[in-house]
Design a protein around this motif. Sequence first.
Motif, PDB file in Angstrom:
ATOM      1  N   ILE A 127       0.984  -1.216  -0.016  1.00  0.00           N
ATOM      2  CA  ILE A 127      -0.019   0.016  -0.063  1.00  0.00           C
ATOM      3  C   ILE A 127       0.838   1.157   0.020  1.00  0.00           C
ATOM      4  O   ILE A 127       1.869   1.302   0.866  1.00  0.00           O
ATOM      5  N   THR A 128       0.818   2.072  -1.106  1.00  0.00           N
ATOM      6  CA  THR A 128       1.586   3.152  -1.295  1.00  0.00           C
ATOM      7  C   THR A 128       0.883   4.446  -0.649  1.00  0.00           C
ATOM      8  O   THR A 128       1.544   5.480  -0.185  1.00  0.00           O
ATOM      9  N   SER A 129      -0.414   4.596  -0.681  1.00  0.00           N
ATOM     10  CA  SER A 129      -1.346   5.608  -0.387  1.00  0.00           C
ATOM     11  C   SER A 129      -2.545   4.997   0.442  1.00  0.00           C
ATOM     12  O   SER A 129      -3.047   4.238  -0.535  1.00  0.00           O
ATOM     13  N   LEU A 130      -3.048   5.444   1.449  1.00  0.00           N
ATOM     14  CA  LEU A 130      -4.326   4.959   1.867  1.00  0.00           C
ATOM     15  C   LEU A 130      -5.270   6.290   2.542  1.00  0.00           C
ATOM     16  O   LEU A 130      -4.456   6.998   3.501  1.00  0.00           O
ATOM     17  N   SER A 131      -6.410   6.460   2.156  1.00  0.00           N
ATOM     18  CA  SER A 131      -7.189   7.465   2.522  1.00  0.00           C
ATOM     19  C   SER A 131      -8.374   6.604   3.479  1.00  0.00           C
ATOM     20  O   SER A 131      -9.334   5.844   2.885  1.00  0.00           O
ATOM     21  N   ASP A 132      -8.056   6.377   4.732  1.00  0.00           N
ATOM     22  CA  ASP A 132      -9.295   5.458   5.436  1.00  0.00           C
ATOM     23  C   ASP A 132     -10.376   6.118   6.100  1.00  0.00           C
ATOM     24  O   ASP A 132     -11.211   5.524   6.464  1.00  0.00           O
ATOM     25  N   GLN A 133     -10.368   7.135   5.813  1.00  0.00           N
ATOM     26  CA  GLN A 133     -11.741   8.333   6.161  1.00  0.00           C
ATOM     27  C   GLN A 133     -12.321   8.780   4.869  1.00  0.00           C
ATOM     28  O   GLN A 133     -11.863   9.160   4.043  1.00  0.00           O
ATOM     29  N   ILE A 134     -13.524   8.031   4.518  1.00  0.00           N
ATOM     30  CA  ILE A 134     -14.075   8.366   3.323  1.00  0.00           C
ATOM     31  C   ILE A 134     -15.554   9.131   3.695  1.00  0.00           C
ATOM     32  O   ILE A 134     -16.114   8.760   4.631  1.00  0.00           O
ATOM     33  N   MET A 135     -15.628  10.078   2.981  1.00  0.00           N
ATOM     34  CA  MET A 135     -16.883  11.109   3.262  1.00  0.00           C
ATOM     35  C   MET A 135     -18.068  10.401   2.563  1.00  0.00           C
ATOM     36  O   MET A 135     -18.057   9.843   1.328  1.00  0.00           O
ATOM     37  N   GLU A 136     -19.225  10.210   3.385  1.00  0.00           N
ATOM     38  CA  GLU A 136     -20.358   9.426   2.844  1.00  0.00           C
ATOM     39  C   GLU A 136     -20.943  10.121   1.355  1.00  0.00           C
ATOM     40  O   GLU A 136     -21.602   9.302   0.840  1.00  0.00           O
ATOM     41  N   ASP A 137     -20.743  11.240   1.256  1.00  0.00           N
ATOM     42  CA  ASP A 137     -21.306  11.706   0.005  1.00  0.00           C
ATOM     43  C   ASP A 137     -20.451  11.915  -1.023  1.00  0.00           C
ATOM     44  O   ASP A 137     -20.639  12.500  -2.271  1.00  0.00           O
ATOM     45  N   SER A 138     -19.103  11.086  -1.010  1.00  0.00           N
ATOM     46  CA  SER A 138     -18.489  11.087  -1.987  1.00  0.00           C
ATOM     47  C   SER A 138     -18.781  10.439  -3.333  1.00  0.00           C
ATOM     48  O   SER A 138     -19.695   9.402  -3.059  1.00  0.00           O
ATOM     49  N   PRO A 139     -18.667  10.902  -4.535  1.00  0.00           N
ATOM     50  CA  PRO A 139     -19.112  10.349  -5.928  1.00  0.00           C
ATOM     51  C   PRO A 139     -18.452   8.947  -6.076  1.00  0.00           C
ATOM     52  O   PRO A 139     -17.081   8.889  -5.530  1.00  0.00           O
ATOM     53  N   PRO A 140     -18.840   8.197  -6.794  1.00  0.00           N
ATOM     54  CA  PRO A 140     -18.140   7.048  -7.246  1.00  0.00           C
ATOM     55  C   PRO A 140     -17.018   7.512  -8.191  1.00  0.00           C
ATOM     56  O   PRO A 140     -16.906   8.613  -8.857  1.00  0.00           O
ATOM     57  N   GLY A 141     -15.934   6.593  -7.955  1.00  0.00           N
ATOM     58  CA  GLY A 141     -14.525   7.043  -8.538  1.00  0.00           C
ATOM     59  C   GLY A 141     -13.746   7.674  -7.702  1.00  0.00           C
ATOM     60  O   GLY A 141     -12.471   7.968  -7.981  1.00  0.00           O
ATOM     61  N   VAL A 142     -13.907   7.927  -6.422  1.00  0.00           N
ATOM     62  CA  VAL A 142     -13.037   8.503  -5.405  1.00  0.00           C
ATOM     63  C   VAL A 142     -11.939   7.624  -5.152  1.00  0.00           C
ATOM     64  O   VAL A 142     -12.139   6.427  -4.938  1.00  0.00           O
ATOM     65  N   VAL A 143     -10.571   7.842  -5.367  1.00  0.00           N
ATOM     66  CA  VAL A 143      -9.581   7.034  -4.881  1.00  0.00           C
ATOM     67  C   VAL A 143      -9.108   6.874  -3.472  1.00  0.00           C
ATOM     68  O   VAL A 143      -9.018   7.815  -2.989  1.00  0.00           O
ATOM     69  N   VAL A 144      -9.500   5.537  -3.260  1.00  0.00           N
ATOM     70  CA  VAL A 144      -9.141   5.447  -1.671  1.00  0.00           C
ATOM     71  C   VAL A 144      -7.770   5.049  -1.376  1.00  0.00           C
ATOM     72  O   VAL A 144      -7.419   5.405  -0.152  1.00  0.00           O
TER      73      VAL A 144
END
Length: 135
Positions: A39-56
């Motif tokens: 894993i080179t980058s991780l955003s483990d907090q994702i906003m619930e209103d994020s549109p599809p296609g957001v890089v996690v």
Amino acid sequence: EVERYTINIEAKDRGSLSTRCKVIVEVVDENDDSPEIIITSLSDQIMEDSPPGVVVALFKTRDQDSGENGEVRCSLSRGVPFKIHSSSNNYYKLVTDEALGREQTPEYNVTIVATDRGKPPLFFSKTITLHITDG
């Protein structure tokens, strides 16, 4: 480390006759190394209103074997609203596949499985926990 050995052999009889030949030994790679997921980058907090296609997450795979034994494909655990995009050779993006609702599912345990093409295939899995936050 070494794919081929060349051995020069000379045979002589007790008289004056001799002959030479060259023996080439090719070493075939055994599928003895499992692939790795880094894993080179991780955003483990994702906003619930994020549109599809957001890089996690961004990750890469590595396998020390060569040929088909070192070719790796990735998959995800079933039933998660994420998917994998291959961005280049052995580099991947984990992205959202649909809108996320924190009230229904506040977190996801997503398992990434890397499988090589050896016979028999070897695999490695890594689980990451992703938290959905209020928008």
